[in-house]
Scaffold this motif. Structure first.
Motif, PDB file in Angstrom:
ATOM      1  N   GLY A  46       0.805  -1.212   0.000  1.00  8.75           N
ATOM      2  CA  GLY A  46       0.000   0.000   0.000  1.00  8.75           C
ATOM      3  C   GLY A  46       0.838   1.262   0.000  1.00  8.75           C
ATOM      4  O   GLY A  46       1.786   1.386   0.777  1.00  8.75           O
ATOM      5  N   ILE A  47       0.527   2.185  -0.899  1.00  9.61           N
ATOM      6  CA  ILE A  47       1.158   3.506  -0.902  1.00  9.61           C
ATOM      7  C   ILE A  47       0.042   4.537  -0.984  1.00  9.61           C
ATOM      8  O   ILE A  47      -1.082   4.245  -1.384  1.00  9.61           O
ATOM      9  N   GLY A  48       0.356   5.755  -0.615  1.00 10.28           N
ATOM     10  CA  GLY A  48      -0.639   6.812  -0.650  1.00 10.28           C
ATOM     11  C   GLY A  48      -1.057   7.143  -2.069  1.00 10.28           C
ATOM     12  O   GLY A  48      -0.286   6.986  -3.020  1.00 10.28           O
ATOM     13  N   ILE A  49      -2.284   7.609  -2.207  1.00  9.43           N
ATOM     14  CA  ILE A  49      -2.810   7.949  -3.526  1.00  9.43           C
ATOM     15  C   ILE A  49      -2.007   9.080  -4.160  1.00  9.43           C
ATOM     16  O   ILE A  49      -1.804   9.109  -5.378  1.00  9.43           O
ATOM     17  N   LEU A  50      -1.503  10.015  -3.334  1.00  9.20           N
ATOM     18  CA  LEU A  50      -0.681  11.105  -3.864  1.00  9.20           C
ATOM     19  C   LEU A  50       0.612  10.569  -4.455  1.00  9.20           C
ATOM     20  O   LEU A  50       1.034  10.981  -5.546  1.00  9.20           O
ATOM     21  N   SER A  51       1.235   9.625  -3.751  1.00  6.22           N
ATOM     22  CA  SER A  51       2.482   9.031  -4.243  1.00  6.22           C
ATOM     23  C   SER A  51       2.247   8.269  -5.532  1.00  6.22           C
ATOM     24  O   SER A  51       3.092   8.271  -6.440  1.00  6.22           O
ATOM     25  N   ALA A  52       1.097   7.595  -5.623  1.00  2.00           N
ATOM     26  CA  ALA A  52       0.777   6.840  -6.837  1.00  2.00           C
ATOM     27  C   ALA A  52       0.626   7.781  -8.030  1.00  2.00           C
ATOM     28  O   ALA A  52       1.115   7.497  -9.133  1.00  2.00           O
ATOM     29  N   LEU A  53      -0.041   8.902  -7.830  1.00  2.00           N
ATOM     30  CA  LEU A  53      -0.247   9.859  -8.927  1.00  2.00           C
ATOM     31  C   LEU A  53       1.077  10.450  -9.403  1.00  2.00           C
ATOM     32  O   LEU A  53       1.290  10.637 -10.614  1.00  2.00           O
TER      33      LEU A  53
END
Length: 402
Positions: free
Chosen positions: A343-350
């Motif tokens: 799991g990673i943060g949605i901000l990091s994914a973007l």
């Protein structure tokens, strides 16, 4: 003027010509004999990018018209640095780095040109072969005396740096002399009569023409292309994610296809002429499409451009992925992929997918309701991303995998 040679007719009707030195004489020369011409490319990176494509296509059109292209790699001039259009000195690379870059770049040219020993087959040369062997004092006496400091200071590449009070090293100041010497050397070695390049190279090209005339009495010519910008005034090939590379190791074929698919309506016809081999009659038909039908022209552009660089299979796969993603609502297999692990943060994914340049931009996009995960709007910037299809707006999609 109305050109008679197939070369200048082709360049003119496809939109490549900005300036020509003695157009009538060059037109006559190209009408009666095979013209050898070159474009220079410095090896500052392991790949070229879309911004180089106009010059690559100049060489392709030259060969299509029955003339001989020289791809001149700047193994020597890369050690100096071209100040044209630069606000600061170029980072100096080692000889080994430069040669590794040249090896990577050659693969791109093999997609666009036919190399060999025939009269119109392309050849690749490296100016390090002669520039690194020059003896300084003899070079100053034989070549440097043909250049005045007064005139060199009038060239934009020098003048702009000085006006902005930005450093211009003596090393860079020599670049224009070395490029001029390249033309003289290629005239002697390969019978080269024409140098081509972007509009920012006009002064350097004229220098080479004058040097060759003064030293050897040989008549040579220059052609420059216009600066290619998009309809909104942006420089061609510049995106929020950086350069659009021509090497699939730096940019996947699907992303390259999407770059062309996202062309603005007003640019489609011009780009079809410049960057594809589609017949002008077909381009005219595509240019007449209106409304949603213009997407047919954009897909034709994306397919033709991608097939030329990456092959027909890559173009078909990219189109199919786009169709599955945008039309059928699925998740095509060629979308950019990011492993989210535990799991990673949605901000990091973007940001990791290149959809946003920073976490701040990602937060703004979430606040605007532009981000979706598995087709559900993301409203919480602190959420942990789970496997699925992550989308930003209607055009950016990626796969998050465990």
């Amino acid at each position: 003027m109305t050109f008679q040679s197939s070369l200048l007719k082709l360049l003119d009707e496809r939109g490549y010509i900005h300036q020509v030195t003695d157009a009538a004489a060059l037109d006559a020369l190209a009408s009666r004999e095979t013209v050898t011409a070159y474009v220079g490319f410095d090896a500052t990176a392991p790949s070229l990018h879309v911004g180089h494509l106009v010059q690559i296509f100049l060489l392709r059109r030259l060969q299509q018209a029955g003339h001989k292209p020289i791809v001149l790699m700047g193994g020597g001039t890369t050690k100096v640095g071209d100040p044209s259009g630069k606000d600061e000195s170029r980072q100096l690379l080692s000889h080994e780095q430069i040669q590794a870059n040249i090896a990577g770049i050659r693969k791109v040219f093999e997609r666009f040109l036919t190399f060999g020993n025939g009269p119109s087959d392309a050849i690749m040369l490296d100016n390090d072969e002669w520039l690194s062997k020059l003896e300084y004092v003899p070079f100053l006496r034989d070549v440097g005396r043909h250049f005045t400091i007064n005139r060199m200071l009038t060239f934009d590449s020098v003048k702009l740096r000085l006006e902005r009070e930005q450093p211009l090293t003596f090393l860079e100041f020599n670049y224009m002399i070395l490029q001029a010497y390249d033309f003289l050397e290629l005239s002697r070695r390969a019978g080269c009569r024409l140098q081509m390049g972007g509009s920012d190279q006009w002064g350097n090209i004229v220098n080479g023409i004058e040097l060759t005339r003064r030293v050897d009495g040989t008549e040579v010519f220059g052609v420059t292309t216009p600066l290619i910008t998009t309809a909104d005034g942006a420089k061609m090939g510049k995106t929020a994610k950086g350069a659009v590379w021509l090497d699939e190791g730096h940019l996947r074929p699907y992303d390259y296809w999407q770059f062309w698919r996202n062309t603005q309506d007003a640019d489609v016809v011009r780009f079809l002429k410049l960057f594809t081999d589609l017949p002008l009659e077909e381009i005219e038909r595509l240019g007449g499409l209106e409304g949603q039908a213009i997407n047919e022209a954009k897909i034709a552009l994306a397919n033709a451009a991608t097939a030329m660089l990456h092959g027909d299979d890559a173009a078909r796969a990219a189109e199919e992925t786009a169709r599955e993603t945008f039309v059928a609502g699925g998740a095509g297999g060629n979308l950019p992929t990011l492993s989210v692990g535990d799991g990673i943060g949605i901000l990091s994914a973007l940001t990791a997918l290149g959809f946003c340049a920073s976490n701040g931009e990602a937060k703004r996009k979430i606040a605007e309701g532009a981000v979706r995960l598995n087709d559900e709007v993301v409203s919480d910037p602190a959420m942990i991303a789970e496997p699925g299809k992550l989308s930003l707006g209607k055009k950016k999609h990626g796969l998050l995998v465990a």
